[in-house]
Design a protein around this motif. Structure first.
Motif, PDB file in Angstrom:
ATOM      1  N   GLU A  94       0.833  -1.202   0.000  1.00  3.54           N
ATOM      2  CA  GLU A  94       0.000   0.000   0.000  1.00  3.54           C
ATOM      3  C   GLU A  94       0.868   1.252   0.000  1.00  3.54           C
ATOM      4  N   GLY A  96       1.140   5.098   1.005  1.00  2.00           N
ATOM      5  CA  GLY A  96       0.505   5.927   2.023  1.00  2.00           C
ATOM      6  C   GLY A  96       1.494   6.820   2.730  1.00  2.00           C
ATOM      7  N   CYS A 134      -4.008   1.778  -2.221  1.00  2.45           N
ATOM      8  CA  CYS A 134      -4.012   2.911  -1.299  1.00  2.45           C
ATOM      9  C   CYS A 134      -5.434   3.102  -0.788  1.00  2.45           C
TER      10      CYS A 134
END
Length: 183
Positions: A94, A96, A134
């Motif tokens: 992910e 971030g 995300c």
């Protein structure tokens, strides 16, 4: 901590470099800024001691996150990370922790964040990832526009702490020939 792949990536104007312990204060100041705190889906450390412990954990042997400072024309301007999220079969990489210094927000910030995410995607490709996810709060229209502009598409969503968020994913195809520099 970055175990494989480049610790520095650049498109000529924007550079991602792995964070160092020396970045702890800037990371805290950028993340703690009142105008961005509510844009994250998690609260994160609320005091400097908690934040310092979080940064120190990044450098531990069991951590496999990849956390970068975003530099614009040689000036530290923000940060972005690639980390594992989810459990079991849903575990994925992910993007971030993206945050910019107040001095780099606005239209310049939009382009800076976009270029940083493109570089993060290039990093992920280089280390063999085929997709990146995300989560973005539905109310964060600017970040939604940025991630959609670099190939993220909605794949789900939900609520956390009473706030709605979208889950998005981008397929990271290997580039063949030519430059991978963001436009």
């Amino acid at each position: 901590m970055i175990r494989s792949g480049p610790k520095v990536l650049s498109d000529g104007r924007v550079t991602l470099r792995e964070i160092s312990q020396g970045d702890t204060e800037n990371l805290f100041l950028w993340r703690s800024d009142r105008s961005v705190r509510g844009r994250f889906h998690t609260e994160g450390p609320r005091d400097f001691a908690g934040h310092s412990a979080f940064v120190a954990k990044y450098f531990s042997a069991e951590n496999d996150d990849c956390w970068f400072v975003i530099c614009s024309d040689g000036v530290d301007a923000g940060a972005v990370a690639l980390y594992r999220s989810g459990e079991g079969a849903d575990r994925s990489w992910e993007a971030g922790r993206i945050v910019l210094s107040p001095a780099f927000r606005g239209l310049h910030g939009f382009n800076l964040a976009r270029r940083a995410i493109l570089l993060l995607q290039e990093f992920a490709r280089q280390v063999g990832h085929v997709a990146m996810r995300c989560e973005v709060l539905e109310s964060n229209r600017v970040m939604l526009a940025i991630v959609r502009s670099v190939g993220f598409e909605a794949v789900g969503g939900g609520k956390r702490g009473g706030r709605a968020f979208l889950e998005l994913e981008a397929t990271l195809l290997k580039r063949t020939g030519g430059s991978s520099a963001p436009s």
